[in-house]
Design an enzyme around this catalytic site. Structure first.
Site, PDB file in Angstrom:
ATOM      1  N   ASP A   1      60.261   8.866 -25.368  1.00 43.48           N
ATOM      2  CA  ASP A   1      59.534   9.910 -26.125  1.00 43.48           C
ATOM      3  C   ASP A   1      58.701   8.549 -27.653  1.00 43.48           C
ATOM      4  O   ASP A   1      58.963   9.313 -28.353  1.00 43.48           O
ATOM      5  CB  ASP A   1      59.396  11.140 -26.331  1.00 43.48           C
ATOM      6  CG  ASP A   1      59.713  12.229 -25.589  1.00 43.48           C
ATOM      7  OD1 ASP A   1      59.336  11.272 -24.513  1.00 43.48           O
ATOM      8  OD2 ASP A   1      60.583  13.595 -24.984  1.00 43.48           O
TER       9      ASP A   1
ATOM     10  N   GLU B   1      70.785  12.926 -19.861  1.00 46.72           N
ATOM     11  CA  GLU B   1      71.593  12.722 -20.663  1.00 46.72           C
ATOM     12  C   GLU B   1      73.079  13.311 -20.779  1.00 46.72           C
ATOM     13  O   GLU B   1      73.816  13.074 -20.402  1.00 46.72           O
ATOM     14  CB  GLU B   1      71.204  12.636 -22.239  1.00 46.72           C
ATOM     15  CG  GLU B   1      70.406  11.927 -21.957  1.00 46.72           C
ATOM     16  CD  GLU B   1      68.939  11.776 -21.507  1.00 46.72           C
ATOM     17  OE1 GLU B   1      68.655  13.532 -21.370  1.00 46.72           O
ATOM     18  OE2 GLU B   1      67.638  11.041 -21.434  1.00 46.72           O
TER      19      GLU B   1
ATOM     20  N   ASP C   1      64.476  12.385 -14.868  1.00 52.07           N
ATOM     21  CA  ASP C   1      64.133  12.617 -16.547  1.00 52.07           C
ATOM     22  C   ASP C   1      65.578  13.795 -16.812  1.00 52.07           C
ATOM     23  O   ASP C   1      66.270  13.762 -16.085  1.00 52.07           O
ATOM     24  CB  ASP C   1      63.377  13.095 -17.171  1.00 52.07           C
ATOM     25  CG  ASP C   1      62.747  13.219 -18.821  1.00 52.07           C
ATOM     26  OD1 ASP C   1      63.474  12.430 -19.078  1.00 52.07           O
ATOM     27  OD2 ASP C   1      61.829  14.203 -18.420  1.00 52.07           O
TER      28      ASP C   1
HETATM   29  C1  NOJ Z   1      61.261  13.823 -21.869  1.00 53.96           C
HETATM   30  C2  NOJ Z   1      60.416  12.769 -21.268  1.00 53.96           C
HETATM   31  O1  NOJ Z   1      60.770  12.066 -21.959  1.00 53.96           O
HETATM   32  C3  NOJ Z   1      59.046  12.699 -21.020  1.00 53.96           C
HETATM   33  O2  NOJ Z   1      58.414  11.244 -20.140  1.00 53.96           O
HETATM   34  C4  NOJ Z   1      58.587  13.728 -19.949  1.00 53.96           C
HETATM   35  O3  NOJ Z   1      56.460  14.168 -19.734  1.00 53.96           O
HETATM   36  C5  NOJ Z   1      58.803  14.572 -20.489  1.00 53.96           C
HETATM   37  N1  NOJ Z   1      60.018  15.520 -20.607  1.00 53.96           N
HETATM   38  C6  NOJ Z   1      58.089  16.098 -19.715  1.00 53.96           C
HETATM   39  O4  NOJ Z   1      58.755  15.997 -18.397  1.00 53.96           O
END
Ligand code: NOJ
Length: 885
Positions: free
Chosen positions: A561, A486, A483
């Site tokens: 998100d 970017e 995650d």
């Molecule tokens: C951002 C991610 O998009 C989300 O899915 C994740 O739960 C949080 N970071 C925490 O790791």
């Protein structure tokens, strides 16, 4: 004038998040290119010419030379190359020889080195004709304009509008003499956008720009990732990977991933344009009557693109995949249901969730741990809430389940891993060439530089499976989630890395920005694939948030998100369809929505939609209430269970679609215009899709209080209602209205398909391995049907050496046959054959009668004693009377 109109219109539409990210007007290179194009539209005079002799190499397959950029008082010579590649693809590159003595790498970055194979095969010289008689003709004019003809018709022009621009290297002191009359000097040597002002821009202006016009093409798709519809609108789209907090629907803002691949399609011809550049990029798209016009602008890098042609969009995907790689074939478990939230608190919590699935008889394949499982957000550690991770993995393994843990590229300052990276020069560096520090989940952090080969070695070590490795132990049912790649830097410009940061090879981050996410998940994939002895290797599963062209080879993506709102449920479909168009089909959206708490209806509808996502995961923010499938209670839990069970019964078809995609680049969720390019309505539909080539067409309900949906059919074949086999569409029916209650998922089967299912409830996909199959035969209007079933061991790489089988089923002239190809030993029984809308008086196999029933107009053959791995045929005797249609 079209370009102006759109550009000014775009400036007026400012979204709530816009202030965080540079609009084109605020981004030096984009504004300069737009100014340039605006002036060019008036002068219409070229500044670029082919003056020097052109070299024609390997019998017309390569043409190279120098392009002259004419400045007021001097000329700049830029080397170009035009190559005719295998499969009729055309590639063009334009570079600059920069003799600059700086402490950074001053060469223009070649994203192609990370995206294309070392050597692209050139077109067979004997079949090339450049100027006439050929199917495809390409004309290159002296003032650098390219025209592409297919079937003797002009289909595309390049630099027709004279927007070609390559900002050559110059010093600030002599900049005024270096400027063309059309050029503005906005932010050439400094950046005045809010949090970007410290960018040193050591190489000054270095952008590239070019226009591509697609003649009579009115349908354009691709260039993800944007929170917008499937078909591209008149808009400026930006490709710059960012951690976009609470993204809005229908916005052209940049998102987590970028694929600079555009597809245009019309009946009998589709074309793809791959702009091979990993820097910040804008694409200004306008759609005048003459067809789609695009203006591509990137902050720096070599100007490099490939054009693909095909009769159908699928053909273009194949050609694109042959060059950038086909999507990975995942282990079967990765196609099952994934249960995630931020966070399952401890080992007991996690194992309780695991048993609750069984208690509620809901299958699932993997449970996930978000960042809180670590000791203080230090990846490669477990906190004390997880006293026995290896025991926990063993317990999951008892029911064939997996654990997926998160590991991000930011590493807490002062931790063991960060100390190693720092000591060995494996980190992202600041512009002074010292380790760069910024803020992310662990507080002050540094970032692993995945471009550095040394990082891969260390990553391999960290991911190794061995009883001594206290993170992964020797459990093979643990996989990875990458995650924030970017990369996300909370206190960085546009929430990312400063662009003048340095990476391996001395390149500035700005040059390779959009590749960073991909390099990171590639590195993880590579480590995971090496963690067992070569003979036992399993296909790794990696989920990534950030992606680029080529990511399809090693990862699944999700749309980040989203929110627990109906409009995000609806948006998830076109977003995933566009990803598939751009060659990255293994995707999903957080089921239930990440931020907030979905109503019970919304959660239910989200599951009914999510079961079709190639990557099917429920996930929720740390502040959201628990919402596992049993939480909403009845009738919701039963409806959700039915939906998840439906996914599991169709896993053989999902696996077929993934296999097909892994050899042809085909989307897994297939837009309607892939099925038929004949009818113009198909190009606009973004709320329906086919599951691969299965013939299953779905239109999930994505709006609150829906009582009826209209299913549009892409062609004039028969379509059957999936639930009862009744005919939904007769010849030439354009669409059908279907009443729906909360438990309905509108779906139909196209006549001519044969679908393989596994109908028994098991706790996970692994436990279904030896289950028998049910075949559903949906005869076409000519009473024929075909379908294939791909089977391998579902986990190893042996299929690459031919260890698989394909059962090819066919219904023709009253005979249903199976012809097997491949050698994989899969003696799986067929427990039922259901032939829709069909009657018979006798059904025979090898001269012996088979028992059958007629139920509701469908023919049901129970336990025919047949297997998928054997050739057979059954004769459906006397009258295979297809009901009069
Ligand atoms: C951002 C991610 O998009 C989300 O899915 C994740 O739960 C949080 N970071 C925490 O790791």
């Amino acid at each position: 004038m079209q370009i102006f109109a759109i550009f000014y219109w775009f400036c007026l539409v400012i979204s709530a998040k816009q202030y965080l990210f540079k609009s084109c007007e605020e981004n030096g290179f984009c504004k300069r290119n737009i100014d340039y194009c605006r002036n060019k539209l008036q002068t219409k005079i070229s500044n670029y010419f082919i003056e020097d002799a052109i070299e024609v190499g390997s019998e017309y397959a390569v043409i190279s030379g120098l392009l002259t950029k004419k400045l007021p008082n001097s000329d700049v010579k830029l080397p170009f190359q035009l190559s005719f590649l295998e499969n009729d693809n055309i590639r063009f590159t334009l570079d600059e020889n920069r003799n600059v003595d700086l402490n950074i790498n001053a060469n223009r970055f070649k994203a192609s080195e990370h995206v294309l194979p070392h050597e692209l095969r050139l077109k067979d010289s004997t079949s090339i004709t450049i100027h006439d008689g050929a199917e495809k003709i390409l004309l290159l004019y002296k003032d650098f304009k390219i025209e592409v003809f297919v079937n003797e018709t002009l289909q595309m022009t390049i630099n027709e509008d004279k927007f070609l621009n390559l900002e050559h290297f110059r010093n600030e002191s002599d900049n005024q003499q270096q400027l063309l009359p059309e050029e503005s000097d906005f932010n050439m040597f400094r950046d005045n956008f809010k949090d970007s002002t410290s960018d040193k821009l050591p190489l000054g202006p270095e952008s590239i720009g070019l226009d591509f016009n697609f003649v009579d093409f009115h349908n354009a798709y691709g260039i993800p990732e944007h929170s917008k519809g499937l078909k591209l609108e008149e808009e400026i789209y930006r490709l710059y990977n960012v951690d976009i907090f609470e993204y809005e629907v229908d916005s052209n803002l940049p998102m987590y991933g970028s694929i600079p691949f555009l597809l245009v399609s019309k009946p009998r011809l589709s074309m793809g344009l791959f702009w091979i550049n990993s820097a910040d990029t804008y694409i200004n798209l306008s759609k005048p009557k003459s067809g789609a016009k695009t203006h591509w602008m990137s902050e720096n890098g070599v100007l490099d693109f490939i054009i693909f042609f095909g009769e159908s969009p699928a053909e273009v995907n194949k050609k694109y995949g042959e060059i950038t790689g086909f999507p990975t074939l995942p282990q079967l478990f990765a196609l099952g249901y994934h249960q995630c939230r931020w966070n399952y608190n401890d080992q007991k919590d996690l194992l309780e969730i695991n048993s609750l699935f069984d208690e509620h008889q809901i299958p699932y394949d993997s449970i996930w741990l978000d960042i809180e499982y670590t000791d203080n957000k230090q990846y490669f550690t477990w906190n004390s809430n997880f006293p026995d991770p290896s025991g926990m993995l063993d317990e999951l393994d008892l029911t064939g389940r997996n654990l997926i843990i998160i590991i991000d590229p930011h590493i807490k300052k002062g931790s063991k891993v960060s100390n190693h990276l720092q000591k060995n020069g494996l980190t992202l560096m600041n512009s002074e060439n010292d380790t760069f520090y910024g803020h992310c989940w662990p507080g002050e952090s540094l970032w692993v530089d995945s471009f550095n080969p040394g990082s891969q070695e260390y990553w391999d070590e960290l991911h190794r499976l061995s009883p001594e490795n206290k993170v992964f132990f020797d459990n093979t049912n643990i996989h990875l989630w990458n995650d924030m790649n970017e990369i996300s830097v909370f206190d960085g410009p546009e929430t990312s890395s400063p662009r003048d940061n340095l990476q391996y090879g001395g390149y500035e981050e700005r040059s390779l920005h959009n590749l960073n996410g991909r390099k990171f998940h590639d590195m993880t994939y590579s480590s995971l694939s090496k963690r067992l002895e070569s003979t036992q290797r399993q296909r790794p599963f990696v989920l990534t948030r950030s992606f680029f062209a080529g990511s399809q080879k090693s990862a699944a993506m999700w749309t980040g998100d989203n929110m627990s709102k109906w409009e995000y449920l609806k948006l998830s479909i076109p977003m995933l369809l566009n990803n598939g168009v751009a060659g990255m089909p293994f995707g999903g959206a957080d089921v239930g929505g990440f931020f907030g708490n979905p109503s019970k209806d919304l959660l239910t509808r989200w599951y009914q939609t999510g079961i079709w996502y190639p990557f099917f995961r429920g996930h929720a923010h740390i502040d959201s209430r628990r919402r596992e499938p049993w939480v909403p209670g009845e009738p919701y839990t039963s409806i959700i269970r039915d939906a998840i069970n439906l996914r599991y019964t169709l896993l053989p078809e999902f696996y077929n679609a993934f296999r097909e995609s892994s050899i042809s680049g085909m989307p897994i969720l297939k837009p309607l215009f892939y099925e038929s390019q004949k009818f113009s309505k198909n190009y606009d539909i973004e709320d329906e899709f086919f599951l691969g080539n299965s013939g299953i067409l779905v239109k999930p309900v994505t709006e609150e209080t829906t009582k009826e949906v209209t299913i549009v059919f892409p062609d004039s074949e028969i379509y059957y209602d999936f639930t009862n086999g009744k005919i939904s569409s007769r010849y030439h029916t354009q669409s059908v209205k279907v009443p729906v209650t909360l438990s309905d998922i509108p779906m139909v089967i196209k006549g001519g398909s044969i679908i393989s299912r596994k109908m028994r409830y098991r706790r996970s996909s692994k436990l279904m391995n030896h289950d028998p199959y049910t075949l559903v035969v949906a005869p076409s209007s000519t009473n024929s049907a075909s379908g294939s079933l791909y089977v391998d061991d579902y986990e190893s790489f042996d299929y690459k050496n031919g260890s698989f089988l394909v059962a090819n089923f066919e219904l023709k002239n009253g005979k249903l046959t199976n012809k097997v190809t491949g050698t994989f030993n899969a003696p799986r029984r067929i427990e039922k054959i259901l032939i829709l809308n069909t009657h018979a008086t006798k059904v025979e196999h090898d001269g012996a009668s088979l028992r059958f029933k007629s139920i509701d107009g469908n023919l049901e053959i129970q336990n025919p004693g047949l297997h998928i791995n054997e050739d057979w045929n059954i004769v459906i005797k006397k009258d295979l009377v297809h009901d009069e249609l």
